[in-house]
Motif scaffolding. Structure first.
Motif, short mmCIF file in Angstrom:
data_model
loop_
_atom_site.label_atom_id
_atom_site.label_comp_id
_atom_site.label_asym_id
_atom_site.label_seq_id
_atom_site.Cartn_x
_atom_site.Cartn_y
_atom_site.Cartn_z
N MET A 1 0.83 -1.29 -0.41
CA MET A 1 0.06 0.00 -0.07
C MET A 1 0.58 1.34 0.54
N THR A 46 -3.19 5.31 -0.69
CA THR A 46 -4.14 4.35 -0.27
C THR A 46 -4.59 5.11 0.76
N GLN A 119 -12.26 0.54 2.32
CA GLN A 119 -12.38 -0.69 1.76
C GLN A 119 -13.73 -1.89 1.72
N ARG A 155 2.56 -7.42 -1.86
CA ARG A 155 1.77 -6.18 -1.87
C ARG A 155 0.39 -6.25 -2.74
N GLU A 158 -2.09 -8.39 -2.14
CA GLU A 158 -3.50 -7.76 -1.07
C GLU A 158 -3.57 -6.28 -1.63
N LEU A 159 -3.62 -5.67 -2.94
CA LEU A 159 -4.06 -4.87 -3.32
C LEU A 159 -5.29 -5.69 -4.62
N ARG A 163 -9.90 -5.64 -3.53
CA ARG A 163 -10.53 -5.53 -4.95
C ARG A 163 -11.15 -6.24 -5.87
N ILE A 173 -1.28 -0.83 -10.53
CA ILE A 173 -0.51 -2.14 -9.70
C ILE A 173 0.74 -1.05 -9.04
N HIS A 176 0.51 1.59 -6.71
CA HIS A 176 0.51 0.85 -5.06
C HIS A 176 1.43 0.60 -4.63
#
Length: 217
Positions: A1, A46, A119, A155, A158-159, A163, A173, A176
């Motif tokens: 993030m 984020t 989120q 990461r 997780e992103l 979503r 991507i 982030h």
């Protein structure tokens, strides 16, 4: 993030930046309000950790401008005796606040909490099929077994897992996962997605040709 840290105190800013980086985030550190506004205009963060006592454009003015255009989570940081500032910041839409001095672990906990709320995840654990991702602990399990992942792989996962069903472009991507000044090789994201698939299943992440990547809902 990606976290935007807005703090003009050199010692505190450097300590928080290092701590965020070591915790697995991709922080950007700026020291004044004007640069902070430039940063959020050009980059998707984020969350923002925002000091209210800034040179030039104040933190309150930065927050006002942010809230006119974005719902990005904002944690304000104030001095112990600045009660009116904290109240004004919360009234303007700040998601949380920290009173200086504070410990890094508290900032990390507040970031995790506001991001989860934004989120739509009230808990830190996200479950998709047999995969469990714990945002708070930065851990991944598949079928109950711990899966070792690099910081970059985690990461990206997780992103995508926060979503599910949304196609994210390679550029999104990269924005982030990496810092402003980080050099990203052309095949870095592809290579990381490849290793994530090897560890968690080849069908987990779909490649929408010419658009980006998605975890199907």
């Amino acid at each position: 993030m990606r976290i935007l840290l807005v703090e003009d105190d050199e010692l505190l800013g450097r300590a928080l930046y290092t701590g965020l980086e070591q915790a697995g985030y991709s922080p950007e550190w700026v020291t004044d309000g004007e640069t902070a506004l430039d940063a959020v205009r050009s980059t998707a963060f984020t969350a923002v950790a925002l000091d209210l006592n800034l040179p030039g454009i104040s933190g309150i003015e930065v927050l006002k401008t942010l809230r006119q255009k974005s719902k990005m989570p904002v944690i304000i940081m104030t001095a112990r005796d600045a009660l009116e500032q904290r109240i004004e910041g919360l009234d303007l839409g700040a998601d949380d606040y920290l009173v200086k001095p504070f410990k890094l672990v508290e900032l990390l906990a507040r970031i995790r909490a506001v991001v989860r709320r934004t989120q739509g995840h009230a808990q830190s654990l996200i479950v998709y099929q047999d995969i469990e991702l714990d945002i708070g602990a930065h851990t991944v399990r598949k079928g109950g077994k711990w899966i070792k992942m690099t910081g970059r792989e985690y990461r990206i996962l997780e992103l995508l897992m926060t979503r599910v069903g949304r196609i994210l472009s390679k550029r999104e991507i990269e924005d982030h996962v990496y810092g402003w000044d980080g050099d990203v090789e052309s095949n870095t994201i592809e290579a990381a997605v490849y290793t994530i698939r090897k560890k968690l299943g080849k069908d987990l992440i779909s490649n929408v040709r010419g658009v980006g990547y998605v975890i199907p809902d």
